[in-house]
Enzyme design. Structure first.
Site, PDB file in Angstrom:
ATOM      1  N   ARG A 185     -47.204-113.046  96.811  1.00  0.00           N
ATOM      2  CA  ARG A 185     -47.477-112.596  98.179  1.00  0.00           C
ATOM      3  C   ARG A 185     -46.695-113.399  99.220  1.00  0.00           C
ATOM      4  NH1 ARG A 185     -52.506-109.427  98.464  1.00  0.00           N
ATOM      5  NH2 ARG A 185     -52.128-108.067  96.694  1.00  0.00           N
TER       6      ARG A 185
ATOM      7  N   ARG B 202     -49.086-111.130 105.169  1.00  0.00           N
ATOM      8  CA  ARG B 202     -49.621-111.169 106.545  1.00  0.00           C
ATOM      9  C   ARG B 202     -49.646-112.563 107.162  1.00  0.00           C
ATOM     10  NH1 ARG B 202     -54.964-107.955 105.272  1.00  0.00           N
ATOM     11  NH2 ARG B 202     -54.452-108.892 103.267  1.00  0.00           N
TER      12      ARG B 202
ATOM     13  N   ARG C 110     -45.365-104.399 110.110  1.00  0.00           N
ATOM     14  CA  ARG C 110     -46.367-103.524 109.515  1.00  0.00           C
ATOM     15  C   ARG C 110     -47.257-102.859 110.549  1.00  0.00           C
ATOM     16  NH1 ARG C 110     -48.022-101.343 106.896  1.00  0.00           N
ATOM     17  NH2 ARG C 110     -50.022-102.055 106.141  1.00  0.00           N
TER      18      ARG C 110
ATOM     19  N   ASP D 145     -46.635-102.257  95.838  1.00  0.00           N
ATOM     20  CA  ASP D 145     -48.000-102.556  95.433  1.00  0.00           C
ATOM     21  C   ASP D 145     -48.220-102.031  94.027  1.00  0.00           C
ATOM     22  OD1 ASP D 145     -50.581-103.676  96.773  1.00  0.00           O
ATOM     23  OD2 ASP D 145     -51.226-102.034  95.491  1.00  0.00           O
TER      24      ASP D 145
ATOM     25  N   TYR E 196     -59.102-100.423  88.861  1.00  0.00           N
ATOM     26  CA  TYR E 196     -59.049 -99.840  90.213  1.00  0.00           C
ATOM     27  C   TYR E 196     -59.319 -98.342  90.184  1.00  0.00           C
ATOM     28  CZ  TYR E 196     -57.267-103.929  92.725  1.00  0.00           C
ATOM     29  OH  TYR E 196     -57.150-105.148  93.314  1.00  0.00           O
TER      30      TYR E 196
HETATM   31  O1  1CP Z   1     -44.761-110.698  98.278  1.00  0.00           O
HETATM   32  C1  1CP Z   1     -45.263-110.085  97.325  1.00  0.00           C
HETATM   33  O2  1CP Z   1     -45.987-110.630  96.488  1.00  0.00           O
HETATM   34  C2  1CP Z   1     -44.850-108.626  97.100  1.00  0.00           C
HETATM   35  C3  1CP Z   1     -45.781-107.627  97.434  1.00  0.00           C
HETATM   36  C4  1CP Z   1     -47.082-107.303  96.712  1.00  0.00           C
HETATM   37  C5  1CP Z   1     -47.483-107.469  95.373  1.00  0.00           C
HETATM   38  C6  1CP Z   1     -46.740-108.170  94.247  1.00  0.00           C
HETATM   39  C7  1CP Z   1     -48.140-106.645  97.371  1.00  0.00           C
HETATM   40  C8  1CP Z   1     -48.151-106.269  98.786  1.00  0.00           C
HETATM   41  N1  1CP Z   1     -49.114-106.331  96.447  1.00  0.00           N
HETATM   42  C9  1CP Z   1     -48.750-106.846  95.223  1.00  0.00           C
HETATM   43  C10 1CP Z   1     -49.471-106.711  93.952  1.00  0.00           C
HETATM   44  C11 1CP Z   1     -50.927-106.419  93.975  1.00  0.00           C
HETATM   45  N2  1CP Z   1     -51.615-105.505  94.740  1.00  0.00           N
HETATM   46  C12 1CP Z   1     -51.851-106.995  93.084  1.00  0.00           C
HETATM   47  C13 1CP Z   1     -51.486-107.978  91.998  1.00  0.00           C
HETATM   48  C14 1CP Z   1     -51.412-109.360  92.524  1.00  0.00           C
HETATM   49  C15 1CP Z   1     -52.742-109.973  92.867  1.00  0.00           C
HETATM   50  O3  1CP Z   1     -53.521-110.196  91.942  1.00  0.00           O
HETATM   51  O4  1CP Z   1     -52.965-110.202  94.051  1.00  0.00           O
HETATM   52  C16 1CP Z   1     -53.117-106.457  93.363  1.00  0.00           C
HETATM   53  C17 1CP Z   1     -54.428-106.784  92.678  1.00  0.00           C
HETATM   54  C18 1CP Z   1     -52.953-105.514  94.409  1.00  0.00           C
HETATM   55  C19 1CP Z   1     -53.998-104.651  95.007  1.00  0.00           C
HETATM   56  C20 1CP Z   1     -54.125-104.901  96.460  1.00  0.00           C
HETATM   57  N3  1CP Z   1     -53.202-104.486  97.368  1.00  0.00           N
HETATM   58  C21 1CP Z   1     -55.116-105.628  97.130  1.00  0.00           C
HETATM   59  C22 1CP Z   1     -56.329-106.308  96.490  1.00  0.00           C
HETATM   60  C23 1CP Z   1     -57.559-105.521  96.696  1.00  0.00           C
HETATM   61  C24 1CP Z   1     -58.778-106.013  95.936  1.00  0.00           C
HETATM   62  O5  1CP Z   1     -59.759-106.390  96.602  1.00  0.00           O
HETATM   63  O6  1CP Z   1     -58.783-106.011  94.703  1.00  0.00           O
HETATM   64  C25 1CP Z   1     -54.801-105.606  98.491  1.00  0.00           C
HETATM   65  C26 1CP Z   1     -55.560-106.206  99.629  1.00  0.00           C
HETATM   66  C27 1CP Z   1     -53.564-104.895  98.621  1.00  0.00           C
HETATM   67  C28 1CP Z   1     -52.783-104.650  99.862  1.00  0.00           C
HETATM   68  C29 1CP Z   1     -51.526-105.384  99.954  1.00  0.00           C
HETATM   69  N4  1CP Z   1     -50.511-105.331  99.027  1.00  0.00           N
HETATM   70  C30 1CP Z   1     -49.451-106.101  99.454  1.00  0.00           C
HETATM   71  C31 1CP Z   1     -49.832-106.674 100.723  1.00  0.00           C
HETATM   72  C32 1CP Z   1     -48.962-107.566 101.547  1.00  0.00           C
HETATM   73  C33 1CP Z   1     -51.118-106.212 101.019  1.00  0.00           C
HETATM   74  C34 1CP Z   1     -51.906-106.518 102.284  1.00  0.00           C
HETATM   75  C35 1CP Z   1     -52.037-105.339 103.197  1.00  0.00           C
HETATM   76  C36 1CP Z   1     -50.979-105.164 104.258  1.00  0.00           C
HETATM   77  O7  1CP Z   1     -49.966-105.837 104.337  1.00  0.00           O
HETATM   78  O8  1CP Z   1     -51.186-104.291 105.110  1.00  0.00           O
END
Ligand code: 1CP
Length: 369
Positions: free
Chosen positions: A39, A43, A52, A88, A166
Site C-alpha cells: 500500500r 491515502r 482520487r 485491487d 470476499y
Molecule cells: O500500493 C499498493 O499496494 C497497490 C495497490 C493495492 C493493492 C496491492 C490496493 C489499492 N489494494 C491492494 C490489494 C488488496 N485489496 C488486498 C490485499 C492486501 C491486503 O491484505 O491489504 C485486499 C485485502 C484488498 C481489499 C480492499 N481494497 C480493502 C480491504 C477491505 C477489508 O476490510 O477487508 C480495501 C479497504 C480496499 C480499497 C483499496 N484498495 C487499494 C487502496 C489504496 C484502497 C483504499 C481506498 C481508496 O483509495 O479509495
C-alpha cells in the site's frame, strides 16, 4: 494518450537501472537491502487523496493513466526499490461477473454475494482475461514505459481463498464465518469455486507478465482466519498450483519472473510455504525474523515484516527497529517491507525514514561482511 499508442505496446521498455529487488528475490548479492511497502500508493499521501478525490474507486482502477500516476506517486517522494501496480484484488471477482462497489467508510461491498452453492452458476467459468482485465494489462504496460526503468514493477493478484471469502461475505469481515461455513458445509462446492478462481488467477498473472510485470505477488490476506488443517486443504494446494502453472507457462515462453506469496498470519504454515514454488515468502509482523529464517530453512528469500504501527514511532526509534530487523533476517535473500499495508493516517515522512534506515543500515552491514 491516443497520440502515444506505443506506450500501450509491451515492447521496447526503458532499461532497468535498479535491479536490487529482483536480485534479492533470487537470493543473489546486493549492495543494499531493497525495500518497498505494501500500500505504498495510498491515502497517507496527500497527492493520492487529491488524485482520487470525487472519483469512483473501480473507475480509477479501470483507467490506465490514473493507475500509472498513482503507482508513480510514492516513487517521486521515496527511493523505493520496487513499485506495485495500483489496482485491487477484487477486480478478479468483477471479471467473473460479480458486482463490487467501493462504499466510502465501509470498504468493498458486493450487493449480491454468493450465498449457496447454486450461486456458483452466476459466475463466468471461462473468463477472457484480455477482455475483462485488459485495463490492468494496459496500466502495467503504460507504467513500465513511464517508470523509465527506475525500479521493477510488481503485478499481483488475490489468492483463491481470500477472494472466495470476499465473494461470500460480501465485504470485509471479522469472523469470515459465512465463508468458513462453506468450507465445513459445502467442501465440494468450495473446492469448485477455489478451482475456478485459480484458473482465472493463472491467466491473469500471465497476462500481467506479458504486459510488463517484472515480479508477481499473490496476496492470501485471509490466511490467518484458517487454521493449519483448513489452510492445508483450502489454501495451500491452490497457492502451489498457481505458482507451478504460471512458471511452467513462462518457461515455455523463455521467461521467468520471481513470485512472492504473502499469506497473512499463516506462520503456522511457513515450512509449507517455503516449499511452494515461490522464490519469496512474505511475512506479517507476528513472527520474529530468526525463527522465520530457521523454519524456511534458507530455501527462499523472505520479505517483511515490520509492524506497520512502528511507523507511528519517532524516526530514531524507527531506525533502531529497522536495524534489529535487518540483523534478524540478515542482508542476503531479504526484501524489507512492512508486515502489512501502510495506514491512511501515517506520516509520509516516517515512511521516508523507514526506507532510509533500511538503505543506510544494510549498506553498512554489507560492507562489514
Ligand atoms: O500500493 C499498493 O499496494 C497497490 C495497490 C493495492 C493493492 C496491492 C490496493 C489499492 N489494494 C491492494 C490489494 C488488496 N485489496 C488486498 C490485499 C492486501 C491486503 O491484505 O491489504 C485486499 C485485502 C484488498 C481489499 C480492499 N481494497 C480493502 C480491504 C477491505 C477489508 O476490510 O477487508 C480495501 C479497504 C480496499 C480499497 C483499496 N484498495 C487499494 C487502496 C489504496 C484502497 C483504499 C481506498 C481508496 O483509495 O479509495
Amino acid at each position: 494518450l491516443t497520440a502515444d499508442l506505443h506506450l500501450l505496446n509491451p515492447k521496447d521498455f526503458p532499461q532497468l537501472k535498479n535491479d536490487t529487488f529482483l536480485r534479492a528475490a533470487r537470493g543473489e548479492e546486493t549492495e543494499h537491502v531493497p525495500v518497498w511497502c505494501m500500500r505504498q500508493a495510498g491515502r497517507y499521501l496527500p497527492e493520492f487523496r487529491e488524485s482520487r478525490a470525487g472519483k469512483d474507486f473501480f473507475e480509477t482502477c479501470q483507467s490506465p493513466e490514473a493507475c500509472c500516476e498513482l503507482t508513480l506517486q510514492p516513487l517521486r517522494r521515496f527511493p523505493f526499490d520496487a513499485a506495485i501496480i495500483f489496482s485491487d484484488i477484487l477486480v478478479v471477482p468483477q471479471a467473473m461477473g460479480m458486482d463490487v462497489q467501493m462504499v466510502a467508510g465501509k470498504g468493498p461491498t458486493f450487493p449480491e454475494p454468493l450465498k449457496e452453492p447454486e450461486d456458483l452458476q452466476r459466475l463466468q467459468v471461462k473468463v477472457d482475461t484480455d477482455k475483462e482485465l485488459g485495463y490492468v494489462f494496459r496500466a502495467i504496460t503504460l507504467t513500465r514505459h513511464k517508470i523509465e526503468g527506475k525500479v521493477p514493477l510488481i503485478g499481483f493478484s488475490g489468492a483463491p481463498w481470500t477472494l472466495m471469502s470476499y465473494m461470500i461475505e460480501g465485504g470485509g469481515s471479522n469472523t469470515h464465518s459465512k465463508a468458513k461455513r462453506w468450507l465445513y458445509q459445502h467442501p465440494e462446492a468450495s473446492h469448485m469455486l477455489l478451482k475456478m478462481l485459480t484458473d482465472v488467477i493463472v491467466e491473469y498473472l500471465l497476462g500481467q507478465v506479458a504486459a510488463g510485470a517484472q515480479a508477481l505477488q499473490v496476496f492470501e490476506s485471509h490466511a490467518g482466519i484458517l487454521g493449519p488443517a483448513e489452510f492445508k486443504e483450502f489454501s495451500l494446494p491452490y497457492l502451489r498450483d498457481i505458482a507451478r502453472r504460471v512458471k511452467d507457462k513462462l518457461k515455455e515462453a523463455g521467461q521467468d519472473v520471481p513470485m512472492i506469496v504473502f499469506a497473512k498470519d499463516a506462520h503456522y504454515a511457513l515450512e509449507e510455504l517455503s516449499q511452494s514454488n515461490y522464490e519469496v515468502v512474505g511475512l506479517d509482523w507476528t513472527i520474529d525474523p530468526l525463527s522465520a529464517r530457521e523454519r524456511t530453512g534458507g530455501k527462499v528469500s523472505l520479505q517483511g515484516n515490520m509492524d506497520p504501527c512502528a511507523l507511528y514511532a519517532p524516526k530514531e526509534r524507527i531506525s533502531d527497529i529497522v536495524k534489529k530487523m535487518l540483523e534478524g533476517f540478515g542482508t542476503r535473500g531479504y526484501i524489507a517491507n512492512l508486515g502489512h499495508g501502510v495506514y491512511p493516517d501515517m506520516e509520509p515522512e516516517n515512511i521516508g525514514a523507514f526506507v532510509e534506515a533500511v538503505h543506510q543500515h544494510s549498506k553498512q552491514m554489507i560492507k562489514q561482511i
